[in-house]
Design an enzyme around this catalytic site. Sequence first.
Site, PDB file in Angstrom:
ATOM      1  CG  ASP A   1      38.107  54.138  32.657  1.00 10.48           C
ATOM      2  OD1 ASP A   1      38.475  55.237  32.237  1.00 10.48           O
ATOM      3  OD2 ASP A   1      38.754  53.453  33.470  1.00 10.48           O
TER       4      ASP A   1
ATOM      5  CE  LYS B   1      33.849  58.631  21.070  1.00  4.95           C
ATOM      6  NZ  LYS B   1      32.496  59.132  21.065  1.00  4.95           N
TER       7      LYS B   1
ATOM      8  CG  MET C   1      43.584  43.830  29.890  1.00  2.81           C
ATOM      9  SD  MET C   1      44.525  45.209  30.535  1.00  2.81           S
ATOM     10  CE  MET C   1      45.025  44.588  32.124  1.00  2.81           C
TER      11      MET C   1
HETATM   12  N1  SAH Z   1      39.991  47.144  37.102  1.00  2.00           N
HETATM   13  C1  SAH Z   1      39.298  46.145  36.319  1.00  2.00           C
HETATM   14  C2  SAH Z   1      40.193  45.534  35.267  1.00  2.00           C
HETATM   15  C3  SAH Z   1      40.663  46.524  34.222  1.00  2.00           C
HETATM   16  S1  SAH Z   1      41.630  45.769  32.972  1.00  2.00           S
HETATM   17  C4  SAH Z   1      38.714  45.088  37.236  1.00  2.00           C
HETATM   18  O1  SAH Z   1      39.044  45.047  38.437  1.00  2.00           O
HETATM   19  O2  SAH Z   1      37.858  44.323  36.787  1.00  2.00           O
HETATM   20  C5  SAH Z   1      40.393  45.431  31.744  1.00  2.00           C
HETATM   21  C6  SAH Z   1      40.248  43.943  31.560  1.00  2.00           C
HETATM   22  O3  SAH Z   1      39.409  43.395  32.554  1.00  2.00           O
HETATM   23  C7  SAH Z   1      39.587  43.540  30.266  1.00  2.00           C
HETATM   24  O4  SAH Z   1      40.491  43.546  29.177  1.00  2.00           O
HETATM   25  C8  SAH Z   1      39.134  42.131  30.592  1.00  2.00           C
HETATM   26  O5  SAH Z   1      40.201  41.206  30.565  1.00  2.00           O
HETATM   27  C9  SAH Z   1      38.703  42.297  32.033  1.00  2.00           C
HETATM   28  N2  SAH Z   1      37.254  42.566  32.137  1.00  2.00           N
HETATM   29  C10 SAH Z   1      36.690  43.651  32.688  1.00  2.00           C
HETATM   30  N3  SAH Z   1      35.344  43.547  32.655  1.00  2.00           N
HETATM   31  C11 SAH Z   1      35.054  42.359  32.074  1.00  2.00           C
HETATM   32  C12 SAH Z   1      33.856  41.663  31.758  1.00  2.00           C
HETATM   33  N4  SAH Z   1      32.655  42.175  32.048  1.00  2.00           N
HETATM   34  N5  SAH Z   1      33.944  40.457  31.145  1.00  2.00           N
HETATM   35  C13 SAH Z   1      35.146  39.925  30.857  1.00  2.00           C
HETATM   36  N6  SAH Z   1      36.305  40.528  31.136  1.00  2.00           N
HETATM   37  C14 SAH Z   1      36.275  41.720  31.740  1.00  2.00           C
END
Ligand code: SAH
Length: 241
Positions: free
Chosen positions: A36, A58, A168
């Site tokens: 991803d 993409k 999100m």
């Molecule tokens: N499965 C992932 C979440 C996927 S949803 C997990 O467990 O982390 C994607 C969302 O995760 C983004 O929109 C944001 O809100 C958050 N996110 C993921 N990586 C991030 C990061 N490095 N910094 C801030 N928010 C992050």
Amino acid sequence: MRPGKVYLVGAGPGDPGLITCLGMKMIRDADVIIYDRLVSKELLDQARLDSIKVFAGKGMGESEKQDHINQLLLSYASEGKMVIRLKGGDPFVFGRGEEECIYLLQRGIQCEVVPGVTSALAVPASAGIPVTSRLASSGVTIVTAVRSNGEVLEAEYIPSKGTLVILMGVHVVDQLKRRLLEVRLPMEPVAVIEKGTLPEQRVFVDVLERLDQVVKENQVRAPAIFVVGEVVKMRDKLKFI
Ligand code: SAH
């Protein structure tokens, strides 16, 4: 030919050092890696030179993208390959890992999950915010700002007490703030953490009633996490940042 297997692997929150040892081993062993947007390039550099690396989806719409990913996983696994589905954070925290797993299992393909460090917990920590604390909060709730139908989260998902971690939320921040204020107080502390655990990480602390302004004034972009609650104030005392 024996069918292959798909491993749904959590890549961690951003910093490539925050993948698990097992996750890293899987990347090094894989025949195929389907990854991803939020997965770091350094992790992909660990893959075998002869492995196939595919960036998932993409320029596609959401459901089109998911169908495409499911088909890719199925076809590579059917060829007998060891396939890694590499996802940001943990595959089962707003990662749709469960949907991909069900799709494959229903078609007779073996599938396993390698859990990851979720951004929901690691991103606040890396910004100096403990999601729970004996001093400030006895619990944490992790929510998505938007449901799969595109609607902003219902107020029933928002607890009136404790830490709230919201994923999100950037592109729906106006509606989200209004929804949060149906349950929480305008002067509650809030943190906005952009690109957590990465060198470009930015952290903004303010009060809930200014959440939308904070996002706009600083041009915050996804990925970002919002944290609401008293624990945000502890950042001042945690001097490691
Ligand atoms: N499965 C992932 C979440 C996927 S949803 C997990 O467990 O982390 C994607 C969302 O995760 C983004 O929109 C944001 O809100 C958050 N996110 C993921 N990586 C991030 C990061 N490095 N910094 C801030 N928010 C992050």
